[in-house]
Write an enzyme that holds these catalytic residues in place. Structure first.
Site, PDB file in Angstrom:
ATOM      1  N   GLU A 208      15.282 -31.323 -19.661  1.00  0.00           N
ATOM      2  CA  GLU A 208      14.570 -31.046 -20.895  1.00  0.00           C
ATOM      3  C   GLU A 208      14.444 -29.530 -21.068  1.00  0.00           C
ATOM      4  OE1 GLU A 208      10.464 -32.286 -20.954  1.00  0.00           O
ATOM      5  OE2 GLU A 208      10.289 -32.113 -18.788  1.00  0.00           O
TER       6      GLU A 208
ATOM      7  N   ASP B  69       9.248 -20.740  -4.236  1.00  0.00           N
ATOM      8  CA  ASP B  69       9.479 -19.379  -4.752  1.00  0.00           C
ATOM      9  C   ASP B  69       8.545 -19.132  -5.931  1.00  0.00           C
ATOM     10  OD1 ASP B  69      10.598 -16.865  -5.006  1.00  0.00           O
ATOM     11  OD2 ASP B  69      12.401 -17.550  -6.047  1.00  0.00           O
TER      12      ASP B  69
END
Length: 299
Positions: A92, A198
């Protein structure tokens, strides 16, 4: 363009059978107004795409909507398409803005109560390699967090071998592995939970449509929840309420008095990784973390 479009069209029609699609890669817009993100890589970075796609899928399973949903991922097959062997995924599309104070508070809550609530029954690690920036994390599975994190540090030290000026950094890094990691991580009573891996400000934002927090570009693995806060502290940019909201819902691990030392240890990974990627002042920052940890560690 036709070959590239055809890679995604079959999957798009599975999602919206009656729609027409306009390609302006990496964004694809359907005639219904929905938008998708279509990412196609090169043969040489297949593992990186797989790692990102599997990380996003895991995050979506733990906390739906917190990261872009991946609809399909894979490697182009067949023998006639010029894109054969190239990795791809379709997700998406989210129009993402900067993280606000309100969305940062909610992000802390969702990280604590959803993302870091997904546990692994395989141990610490991940099924596939992932990439923290351009650095490959081999992953695999470990029985203990101590073993897993020591292996992560070792992999970075190995990448630094042979580099000019890295001798002291490598030697002290090995001392951190042999002394500090067992001292700080062995006593922990924790379970392996899903991490983004991260999580700095550049990989967070807010969905402009619904105002909800979004995280992306993950380098996921199952580890100690506190490790997921490390790089956010290093680079700043995430409102401080994120951290207080997080620990409101996820108390600091015992022993709490070693929380700051564990934070230094977890930040060390990212300082070493940035030394591998960029060199420069990151090496001195990594060495500073090592010196503090080694000075506080009992002989």
């Amino acid at each position: 363009m036709p070959d590239i479009a055809n890679i995604f069209l079959r999957h798009l029609h599975n999602i919206e059978p009656d729609a027409q699609f306009t390609f302006s890669l990496p964004v694809v817009t359907s005639s219904t107004g929905n938008k998708y993100y279509a990412k196609l890589g090169n043969v040489t970075n297949s593992d990186q795409y797989i790692g990102e796609a599997e990380s996003l899928k895991a995050i979506h399973a733990a906390a739906p909507g917190l990261a872009p949903r991946v609809f399909v991922s894979g490697v182009v097959g067949g023998d006639s398409n010029e894109a054969v062997g190239r990795p791809y995924f379709l997700s998406e599309y989210k129009d993402i803005g900067s993280l606000s104070v309100k969305s940062a508070e909610l992000l802390g809550e969702r990280m604590a109560t959803e993302l870091h609530a997904l546990k692994s029954n395989k141990g610490y690690g991940f099924d596939v390699p992932t990439y923290c920036g351009a650095t490959r994390q081999e992953n695999g599975w470990f029985e203990s967090w101590e073993e897993c994190y020591s292996s992560m540090i070792e992999s970075l030290l190995l990448k630094l071998k042979g580099r000019r000026g890295s001798t002291e950094l490598i030697a002290k890094g090995e001392e951190v592995r042999s002394r500090v990691i067992p001292w700080l991580l062995r006593p922990l009573v924790i379970e392996p939970v899903l991490l983004h891996g991260d999580l700095w400000s550049g990989n967070t934002g807010v969905d402009s449509i619904n105002g909800q927090p979004v995280i992306f570009d993950p380098s996921s693995y199952f580890g100690h929840s506190e490790a997921d806060l490390a790089i956010a502290r290093i680079f700043g940019g995430i409102p401080s309420i994120f951290f207080s909201s997080y620990h409101k819902h996820m108390p600091k691990s015992e022993p709490v008095e070693q929380y700051d030392l564990r934070a230094d240890l977890y930040e060390l990974y990212h300082y070493l990784n940035h030394t591998v990627l960029f060199g420069g002042g990151y090496a001195s920052s990594a060495l500073g973390k090592m010196n503090r940890l080694l000075s506080d560690c009992p002989l």
